[in-house]
Design an enzyme around this catalytic site. Structure first.
Site, PDB file in Angstrom:
ATOM      1  N   GLU A 115      36.673  -3.464 -45.777  1.00 46.50           N
ATOM      2  CA  GLU A 115      37.943  -2.814 -46.086  1.00 46.50           C
ATOM      3  C   GLU A 115      37.779  -1.824 -47.236  1.00 46.50           C
ATOM      4  O   GLU A 115      38.373  -0.745 -47.221  1.00 46.50           O
ATOM      5  CB  GLU A 115      39.000  -3.864 -46.444  1.00 46.50           C
ATOM      6  CG  GLU A 115      39.411  -4.769 -45.290  1.00 46.50           C
ATOM      7  CD  GLU A 115      40.071  -4.016 -44.150  1.00 46.50           C
ATOM      8  OE1 GLU A 115      40.652  -2.936 -44.392  1.00 46.50           O
ATOM      9  OE2 GLU A 115      39.985  -4.508 -43.008  1.00 46.50           O
ATOM     10  N   HIS A 163      41.900   5.368 -42.872  1.00 52.02           N
ATOM     11  CA  HIS A 163      41.306   4.058 -43.201  1.00 52.02           C
ATOM     12  C   HIS A 163      40.899   3.338 -41.918  1.00 52.02           C
ATOM     13  O   HIS A 163      39.772   2.807 -41.828  1.00 52.02           O
ATOM     14  CB  HIS A 163      42.328   3.220 -43.983  1.00 52.02           C
ATOM     15  CG  HIS A 163      41.935   1.783 -44.143  1.00 52.02           C
ATOM     16  ND1 HIS A 163      41.266   1.312 -45.247  1.00 52.02           N
ATOM     17  CD2 HIS A 163      42.111   0.710 -43.324  1.00 52.02           C
ATOM     18  CE1 HIS A 163      41.047   0.016 -45.105  1.00 52.02           C
ATOM     19  NE2 HIS A 163      41.555  -0.379 -43.946  1.00 52.02           N
ATOM     20  N   GLU A 164      41.780   3.305 -40.936  1.00 55.21           N
ATOM     21  CA  GLU A 164      41.461   2.635 -39.674  1.00 55.21           C
ATOM     22  C   GLU A 164      40.306   3.328 -38.952  1.00 55.21           C
ATOM     23  O   GLU A 164      39.464   2.676 -38.330  1.00 55.21           O
ATOM     24  CB  GLU A 164      42.702   2.591 -38.769  1.00 55.21           C
ATOM     25  CG  GLU A 164      43.885   1.827 -39.343  1.00 55.21           C
ATOM     26  CD  GLU A 164      43.546   0.384 -39.681  1.00 55.21           C
ATOM     27  OE1 GLU A 164      42.661  -0.190 -39.014  1.00 55.21           O
ATOM     28  OE2 GLU A 164      44.157  -0.168 -40.619  1.00 55.21           O
TER      29      GLU A 164
END
Length: 423
Positions: free
Chosen positions: A358, A278-279
């Site tokens: 996000e 995700h990062e």
């Protein structure tokens, strides 16, 4: 006139507080949609009844404190202007030295100290609230140490910013906001560059990830995504919190992948790899640079509006606010009040963009790892560890949430993976 203005401000603040209390504790809805009940996104499935109740209680209190804090700051700035406190700080600083930067430092010290003392009870309540719900594990002495460090870091930064800002105001009454914005660009980039190696270590200890096998897996993922990284860093947060987190910070040669040790202790390797993916999604999609561009754009508009509004208020209400001219440092509380209001007003837009980014990072992570179980269980554990509200009310989401709600994130991941399997 002054007494009437102060009374009006206090009454408006009181009415706002009552209204927000009713909305947060009695009017706002955070129920789970019927279509999602019994699914992996339903907190009744992955939280115990007590955990769910505590998460709702804790979140409601924190939401109320959030909405109360910003107007409280505005009232504070307004009162120190109308009561002549800001003017008194300026006169005191002028009487102590002839050096302008020293005068600014003296003024800022007293303003910062007064602000710290006034806000301290609210901050202390937040600290004790977090401890009572089992989120914070930080001792009072450690908490106070962080607060003192933050005070001096902010104070030192403000001396530089305010000195330059008011020098520009004196040099160019009409275009100071534009020149200030130009200087914001290199200053912001510099702060982002030094943050991981200068500022962050003041609060916590950072060191290379101890689990070398896990580090190798993470670096292999980064290499496959063409992300330059030599080390993954671990930070000792267990002595301060039970919450979980991981992030990518810094720019250029100071960019880092950082994992909280609480995350390492409570998530398994597959869950951690999903969080890391995700990062990495943020890096691959250049969200940090999009964020910088957006921040600079909002700053330009904000400074322009601030200049216009400061001129208007000083011209029309200068006597009430005890401000004779904009370029006088006694006008700083007015500058802070206006910028705080504008920042609060713009937060729904900036939060919307952040939530979109996000969700994009979530999508990138699930495509990269192809691990539905790890993706869902990692968010479920994040919810449990931080007592996060699974489905926040709409107003809370607009003003507070930089990430999609856990209900949205988990249900989206579940639906996405199912559709892929059906193709």
């Amino acid at each position: 006139m002054v007494r009437k203005s102060v009374l009006t401000a206090i009454v408006l603040f009181g009415l706002y507080i009552v209204g927000m209390y009713v909305y947060i504790f009695h009017g706002a809805q955070s129920t789970i949609p019927e279509a999602l009940k019994g699914t992996v996104a339903d907190p009744a499935v992955f939280l115990s009844e007590r955990e769910w109740v505590l998460s709702e209680e804790y979140s409601k209190i924190r939401n109320f404190l959030f909405f109360a804090a910003a107007p409280f700051d505005w009232l504070f700035y307004f009162l120190i202007l109308t009561f002549g406190i800001s003017r008194g700080f300026e006169k005191w600083s002028l009487s102590q030295t002839k050096w302008k930067i020293a005068q600014n430092a003296i003024y800022l010290f007293w303003l910062s100290l007064l602000s710290y003392v006034v806000v301290f009870p609210l901050n202390y309540y937040r600290y004790t609230l977090s401890k009572s719900y089992g989120i914070s594990t930080q001792s009072f002495s450690s908490w106070m140490k962080d607060g003192v460090i933050e005070f001096w870091v902010d104070f030192g930064t403000m001396i530089l910013i305010v000195s330059v800002l008011y020098w520009l105001m004196k040099k160019s009454a009409k275009k100071w906001w534009l020149y200030a914005w130009f200087l914001t660009i290199p200053f912001s980039l510099f702060i982002m560059f030094v943050q991981p190696v200068v500022i962050d270590p003041l609060y916590n200890d950072f060191y290379p990830l101890k689990n070398k096998e896990l580090e190798t897996k993470i670096l292999d993922m980064a290499n496959n995504a063409n992300i330059p990284s030599e080390h993954v860093y671990e930070v000792n947060m267990a002595e301060k919190t039970n919450a979980l987190n991981a992030y990518v910070t810094g720019i250029g040669s100071n960019s880092r992948i950082v994992l909280w040790d609480t995350t390492l202790s409570r998530l398994n390797d597959q869950e951690i790899l999903f969080i890391m993916a995700h990062e990495m999604g943020h890096y691959v999609e250049k969200h940090i640079y999009i964020g910088i561009a957006g921040y600079l754009g909002l700053t330009l508009v904000g400074l322009w509006l601030t200049a216009k509004l400061m001129n208007y208020f000083v011209r029309r209400y200068g006597k009430v606010l005890n401000i004779s001219e904009v370029c006088s440092i006694r006008s700083l509380p007015l500058f802070l009040l206006i910028t705080s209001v504008l920042l609060f007003a713009s937060s729904p837009l900036s939060n919307y963009v952040s939530r979109y980014q996000e969700s994009r990072a979530d999508r990138y992570a699930i495509e990269m790892t192809q691990d539905k179980d790890a993706a869902i269980s990692s968010f479920q554990e994040l919810t449990r560890a931080g007592l996060s509200q699974v489905n926040p009310p709409l107003l809370v989401k607009w003003f507070r949430y930089t990430h999609p709600s856990m209900l949205e994130r988990i249900s989206t991941l579940d639906q996405y993976d199912t559709s892929n399997q059906n193709e």
